[in-house]
Design a protein around this motif. Sequence first.
Motif, mmCIF file in Angstrom:
data_model
loop_
_atom_site.group_PDB
_atom_site.id
_atom_site.type_symbol
_atom_site.label_atom_id
_atom_site.label_comp_id
_atom_site.label_asym_id
_atom_site.label_seq_id
_atom_site.Cartn_x
_atom_site.Cartn_y
_atom_site.Cartn_z
ATOM 1 N N SER A 77 5.517 -2.731 28.955
ATOM 2 C CA SER A 77 5.454 -1.692 29.960
ATOM 3 C C SER A 77 4.873 -0.408 29.217
ATOM 4 O O SER A 77 4.117 0.492 29.728
ATOM 5 C CB SER A 77 7.016 -0.967 30.248
ATOM 6 O OG SER A 77 7.688 -0.859 29.235
ATOM 7 N N LEU A 122 9.605 -2.597 33.550
ATOM 8 C CA LEU A 122 8.226 -3.338 33.502
ATOM 9 C C LEU A 122 7.808 -3.453 34.899
ATOM 10 O O LEU A 122 6.397 -3.069 35.206
ATOM 11 C CB LEU A 122 8.109 -4.192 32.807
ATOM 12 C CG LEU A 122 6.923 -5.257 32.736
ATOM 13 C CD1 LEU A 122 5.492 -4.522 32.210
ATOM 14 C CD2 LEU A 122 7.157 -6.614 32.038
ATOM 15 N N VAL A 139 6.417 -0.149 36.381
ATOM 16 C CA VAL A 139 5.070 0.413 35.521
ATOM 17 C C VAL A 139 4.103 -0.357 36.254
ATOM 18 O O VAL A 139 2.871 -0.078 36.631
ATOM 19 C CB VAL A 139 5.276 0.200 34.135
ATOM 20 C CG1 VAL A 139 3.878 0.361 33.387
ATOM 21 C CG2 VAL A 139 6.208 1.032 33.695
#
Length: 524
Positions: free
Chosen positions: A49, A404, A407
């Motif tokens: 991320s 993650l 993102v």
Amino acid sequence: MELPSPVLQPLDSWLAWASALCCHPIAIAFQIQGCVIYLCLAAGWIYNSMIRSQELRRIHEGEAAGNALAFLYPNVEDLEHSVQEKLPSVSVVMPLKGVGEHNLSNWRSQVLSMYGGQLEFLFVVESMDDPAYQFVSLLINELEGQIDAKVLVAGHSTTCSQKIHNQLAGVDAMHKDSKYVFFLDDDVQLCPGTIGALVAHMEKYPEIFVLTGYPFDIPSGSLGSYCIYEYHMPCSIGFATGGCGRTFFLWGGCMMMHAQDFRTDRYGMVTGLREGGYSDDMTLAAVAGANGRMISSPERAVFFHPLAANLSFSRYWNYLRKQTIVLETYNTTFNFWMNRGLFSVHCWLSWSFVFPYVTTLVHLVVALRAFVSTSFDSFPSCSLILASCVVGSTLVELCSLRHLSKVVINLCNALSPGTPHVSIQSYNFFMVFIATVVDNFLYPVSAIYSHVFQHIDWAGVQYWLQNGKICQIQRGERRWKVVESPKTGWSIQEVDCTLTGKASFWTLITDTFLPHQNGSKKAN
């Protein structure tokens, strides 16, 4: 003291035994190992991320500085005509098979690339009877004059998988001036600036052998779709290289390579693919590893991969089988030991991932029984501590996975500003947790099944493996044996067989364990 009823006595005895077993030092070690695995995954996803967030930040900073096309090029000077006209030519090879729910929108996103250099698209099908042939032809006619694209008919594969056969047919037909060849699957949505970003990376780091990316799944809501999403996410850690970082992960759905390497059959990779090859990415990854060549993945090489709404659990199982059967393929001794190592490590880690949840369930049931009955006194003090560690590390893992995912979704949305945006709110992370347990439990089952039977059904074509290569191919009720002759090279012989159109569990047992005499004749 309250005495347990005769009905509950056997249950209490079993719970006491299970609780003692789960608190054995060896069991405790496996539970701690599982927690370490969860936390390592969390750390890997946090690192991933960070890499993707840096690229997202660069796009936003470019837009704030006045570069409205920062999603294409971070440096606005790269958009000047003098720079664009010097961009190298690229041939995009797309092997096709059938038409899925999202294929048409995916194809449209792929051909409408905003790349300034010479670009040709080669759609390759097995035959004109493939539904993809008609749909792609209509798309090309619709965009006539806007793109350089054509459909190639490769014919049936005879000595390798159909996908590799189609890819090599595209390589043979690519423009003689193409500097790069870009292999692309039909199940991903390409961002407008993807090809330009990959070419820029290849130009900056010419020592790269293969440039790759990875798919970010958009689950449709079924358990099977979440299992595929969960299967890909741990692998995504290996693609977070940043800059010109090296990785040994390679995804066959996105591979950019030097076209000259294929023209010259460098390292014998074309021969290795054509002669018994099943998996394009595993074969090329082995070539890169054996020759010390670099595989890399830039920050922008991530793509939305929408999964079909009707993705059933049986389709997921077949997908998982296709992923595990590749570990049975190899070209060299190096390739063999690399795949055996991956097989062993992945199976060990998968079941080590699942084991703590089994023991935690036992701990919680024992705690509940001790809470409701004062007569049950077989409650080890370490039970709740171990269960708390597993639950806590799982929550950390799921939170990092969600971060993650958020993102990457934001990055893909920023890279494709003209398309409908995807939201993290559509993801059900309770289903994600269930999928992590199911997928990690089934992976070793699938891997062992593939190891024993050496068979896979890929898009209606049956393949059998032997010594790491395809040895037999069956279409419908006709089967061919792949043979190697010092005089004629690799060819096929049709085998007389009484098998049905689709191999069953019992026919696989017969093929694997029982000797049988099949007559052979020249293929038509």
